[in-house]
Design an enzyme around this catalytic site. Structure first.
Site, PDB file in Angstrom:
ATOM      1  N   CYS A   1       0.813  -1.230   0.000  1.00  0.00           N
ATOM      2  CA  CYS A   1       0.000   0.000   0.000  1.00  0.00           C
ATOM      3  C   CYS A   1       0.837   1.267   0.000  1.00  0.00           C
ATOM      4  CB  CYS A   1      -0.945   0.009   1.197  1.00  0.00           C
ATOM      5  SG  CYS A   1      -2.266  -1.169   0.974  1.00  0.00           S
TER       6      CYS A   1
HETATM    7  N1  COA Z   1     -20.147  -9.003   8.073  1.00  0.00           N
HETATM    8  C1  COA Z   1     -20.639  -9.076   9.333  1.00  0.00           C
HETATM    9  N2  COA Z   1     -19.865  -9.260  10.429  1.00  0.00           N
HETATM   10  C2  COA Z   1     -18.542  -9.401  10.234  1.00  0.00           C
HETATM   11  C3  COA Z   1     -17.962  -9.328   8.955  1.00  0.00           C
HETATM   12  C4  COA Z   1     -18.829  -9.133   7.851  1.00  0.00           C
HETATM   13  N3  COA Z   1     -18.337  -9.041   6.595  1.00  0.00           N
HETATM   14  N4  COA Z   1     -16.625  -9.492   9.076  1.00  0.00           N
HETATM   15  C5  COA Z   1     -16.362  -9.657  10.383  1.00  0.00           C
HETATM   16  N5  COA Z   1     -17.520  -9.597  11.091  1.00  0.00           N
HETATM   17  C6  COA Z   1     -17.702  -9.748  12.543  1.00  0.00           C
HETATM   18  C7  COA Z   1     -16.605 -10.605  13.154  1.00  0.00           C
HETATM   19  O1  COA Z   1     -16.926 -11.959  13.073  1.00  0.00           O
HETATM   20  C8  COA Z   1     -16.601 -10.098  14.585  1.00  0.00           C
HETATM   21  O2  COA Z   1     -17.672 -10.692  15.290  1.00  0.00           O
HETATM   22  P1  COA Z   1     -17.524 -11.069  16.861  1.00  0.00           P
HETATM   23  O3  COA Z   1     -17.343  -9.746  17.545  1.00  0.00           O
HETATM   24  O4  COA Z   1     -18.822 -11.736  17.139  1.00  0.00           O
HETATM   25  O5  COA Z   1     -16.327 -11.967  16.946  1.00  0.00           O
HETATM   26  C9  COA Z   1     -16.928  -8.610  14.454  1.00  0.00           C
HETATM   27  O6  COA Z   1     -17.577  -8.470  13.169  1.00  0.00           O
HETATM   28  C10 COA Z   1     -15.720  -7.716  14.484  1.00  0.00           C
HETATM   29  O7  COA Z   1     -14.714  -8.229  13.582  1.00  0.00           O
HETATM   30  P2  COA Z   1     -13.323  -7.562  13.386  1.00  0.00           P
HETATM   31  O8  COA Z   1     -12.576  -8.299  12.328  1.00  0.00           O
HETATM   32  O9  COA Z   1     -12.663  -7.399  14.716  1.00  0.00           O
HETATM   33  O10 COA Z   1     -13.780  -6.144  12.803  1.00  0.00           O
HETATM   34  P3  COA Z   1     -13.089  -4.752  12.864  1.00  0.00           P
HETATM   35  O11 COA Z   1     -13.936  -3.818  13.602  1.00  0.00           O
HETATM   36  O12 COA Z   1     -11.644  -4.840  13.218  1.00  0.00           O
HETATM   37  O13 COA Z   1     -13.163  -4.298  11.302  1.00  0.00           O
HETATM   38  C11 COA Z   1     -11.711  -4.160   9.398  1.00  0.00           C
HETATM   39  C12 COA Z   1     -12.508  -5.079  10.317  1.00  0.00           C
HETATM   40  C13 COA Z   1     -10.934  -5.016   8.410  1.00  0.00           C
HETATM   41  C14 COA Z   1     -12.679  -3.254   8.655  1.00  0.00           C
HETATM   42  C15 COA Z   1     -10.749  -3.273  10.223  1.00  0.00           C
HETATM   43  O14 COA Z   1     -10.077  -4.061  11.174  1.00  0.00           O
HETATM   44  C16 COA Z   1      -9.727  -2.545   9.395  1.00  0.00           C
HETATM   45  O15 COA Z   1     -10.035  -1.875   8.414  1.00  0.00           O
HETATM   46  N6  COA Z   1      -8.458  -2.588   9.829  1.00  0.00           N
HETATM   47  C17 COA Z   1      -7.375  -1.871   9.174  1.00  0.00           C
HETATM   48  C18 COA Z   1      -6.961  -2.658   8.014  1.00  0.00           C
HETATM   49  C19 COA Z   1      -5.910  -2.001   7.183  1.00  0.00           C
HETATM   50  O16 COA Z   1      -5.628  -0.837   7.246  1.00  0.00           O
HETATM   51  N7  COA Z   1      -5.324  -2.781   6.371  1.00  0.00           N
HETATM   52  C20 COA Z   1      -4.385  -2.330   5.468  1.00  0.00           C
HETATM   53  C21 COA Z   1      -4.703  -3.075   4.250  1.00  0.00           C
HETATM   54  S1  COA Z   1      -3.738  -2.528   2.960  1.00  0.00           S
END
Ligand code: COA
Length: 372
Positions: A156
């Site tokens: 990225c």
């Molecule tokens: N739909 C519904 N629920 C979902 C889901 C989906 N698509 N994906 C995950 N969940 C659920 C999980 O199962 C979890 O449930 P639980 O609390 O019952 O265990 C809950 O939502 C939270 O999941 P989590 O993965 O911890 O979500 P989050 O709040 O961390 O958001 C991202 C996920 C990926 C959006 C976030 O972590 C993010 O953007 N992080 C930064 C990533 C980044 O910058 N990456 C660089 C890439 S180049």
């Protein structure tokens, strides 16, 4: 040493969009089909059923509302879940080069240049379509550019890392006008069948013209005051696809051969790294964060950008740090460049800005600019 400006930017955005509703509908069909296929194992307790995705979660957790993609039907086909591209003959322009040429022509037009003015092409992206010849050399030829071209990948942060190489080449005189181009066909490496990350990416291509201030003729010019790059190893964003897969006898379709991440860890660990990086870079240039008129940040997560900006200046309004990920999703290295491309016309001469990317590696790159 020469003074260096960014004198133009360009954007290619694919014609197809996928809304969160369309994405979730196809994912849920896929999950239902997989669960039906494995009903016996699920009933026996030897396999976990797949859970539905949700539009509400995606928008709340990331801020993403839709994404552009080069090909839509393959991605939304629950029996496939990845794009469908036709293989091209060696004598045809490759897909990455095609979108790179489109974005580059846009950037050249905005800089008032033609391909013949360019004497270095850096193709910087999170994934390259092939091992060699370098995409940059194919793009160089298609544009009628001179000099040299090479590919580089810092995930990225590829664009900001390439801008530093371009700035150094122009500053020291080894090139006069460098094209940095970021063709991001993220749909090819996204795990569209993984609920945790199926919503993250979109396809796009950006381009930036970096040239000597004394040869720049564009009305809109941004003096590059400084660039700073940093990396720190982490496995929290990883893709094991590579040329040794065959020799390792590993499954080319295994989950680890596409993008995967520990999203929550990335969020927590990268926010302080990015904020400290920007603050330190500005301090060394003699500026406080509050003196910056606009931050064009990496576009992975709305909340992440708000935390970074709040740490720096307190005010996380879109005027200070515009968001484009609602429309584009995460476009890997192109995100901060799209923000710069779309949201700079209202700034005045003398205004300071920071382009900053962060992502896999970990990597973080900042470019401090001032409107001329
Ligand atoms: N739909 C519904 N629920 C979902 C889901 C989906 N698509 N994906 C995950 N969940 C659920 C999980 O199962 C979890 O449930 P639980 O609390 O019952 O265990 C809950 O939502 C939270 O999941 P989590 O993965 O911890 O979500 P989050 O709040 O961390 O958001 C991202 C996920 C990926 C959006 C976030 O972590 C993010 O953007 N992080 C930064 C990533 C980044 O910058 N990456 C660089 C890439 S180049």
């Amino acid at each position: 040493m020469h003074s260096v400006v960014i004198s133009g930017t360009g954007l290619y955005q694919p014609e197809h969009t996928i809304t969160n509703a369309e994405l979730v509908e196809s994912f849920n069909q896929y999950a239902d089909q997989e669960n039906a296929r494995h009903a016996a194992e699920i009933a026996a307790g030897t396999r976990e059923p797949l859970t539905h995705s949700s539009v509400e979660f995606i928008e709340k957790a990331s801020g993403i509302k839709q994404r552009y993609v080069l090909e839509k039907s393959g991605i939304l086909d629950p029996a496939r879940m990845y794009p469908r591209f036709a293989e091209r003959a060696d004598d045809q322009l490759s897909l990455m080069a095609e979108i790179a040429v489109a974005a580059s022509q846009d950037a050249l037009a905005s800089a008032g240049k033609t391909g013949a003015d360019v004497d270095a092409v850096l193709c910087a992206a999170a994934n390259m379509q092939r091992a060699y010849p370098a995409m940059a050399v194919e793009i160089q030829q298609a544009l009628g550019a001179g000099g040299y071209g090479f590919d580089m990948n810092v995930a990225c942060s590829s664009a900001t890392f390439a801008i530093e190489q371009a700035v150094n080449a122009v500053r020291t005189g080894s090139a006069k006008c460098v094209l940095v181009v970021n063709p991001e066909i993220t749909s090819g490496h996204q795990a569209w069948n993984d609920r945790d990350c199926h919503f993250i990416f979109g396809d796009v291509c950006t381009a930036v013209i970096v040239e000597r201030a004394d040869s720049a003729t564009a009305a809109d010019q941004w003096e590059v005051l400084g660039t700073r790059l940093a990396t720190q190893f982490s496995n929290n964003i990883r893709n094991n696809f590579g040329f040794l897969n065959r020799s390792e006898d590993s499954d080319p379709n295994a989950r680890d051969k596409t993008f995967r991440q520990e999203g929550r860890k990335v969020f927590k660990e990268v926010v302080p790294i990015a904020a400290a990086h920007i603050e330190g870079h500005l301090a060394d240039l003699g500026h406080a964060p509050a003196a910056v008129r606009r931050f064009w940040l990496h576009q992975a997560n709305q909340g992440m950008n708000q935390f970074v900006i709040k740490k720096l200046v307190g005010d996380a309004s879109p005027d200070v740090a515009p968001l484009i990920l609602d429309e584009f999703a995460n476009t890997a290295s192109a995100g901060s460049v799209i923000a710069f491309h779309r949201h700079r016309a209202d700034l005045a001469v003398g205004d300071l800005g920071v382009i900053c990317s962060f992502g896999a590696g970990y990597s973080v790159g900042s470019v401090v600019v001032r409107k001329r």
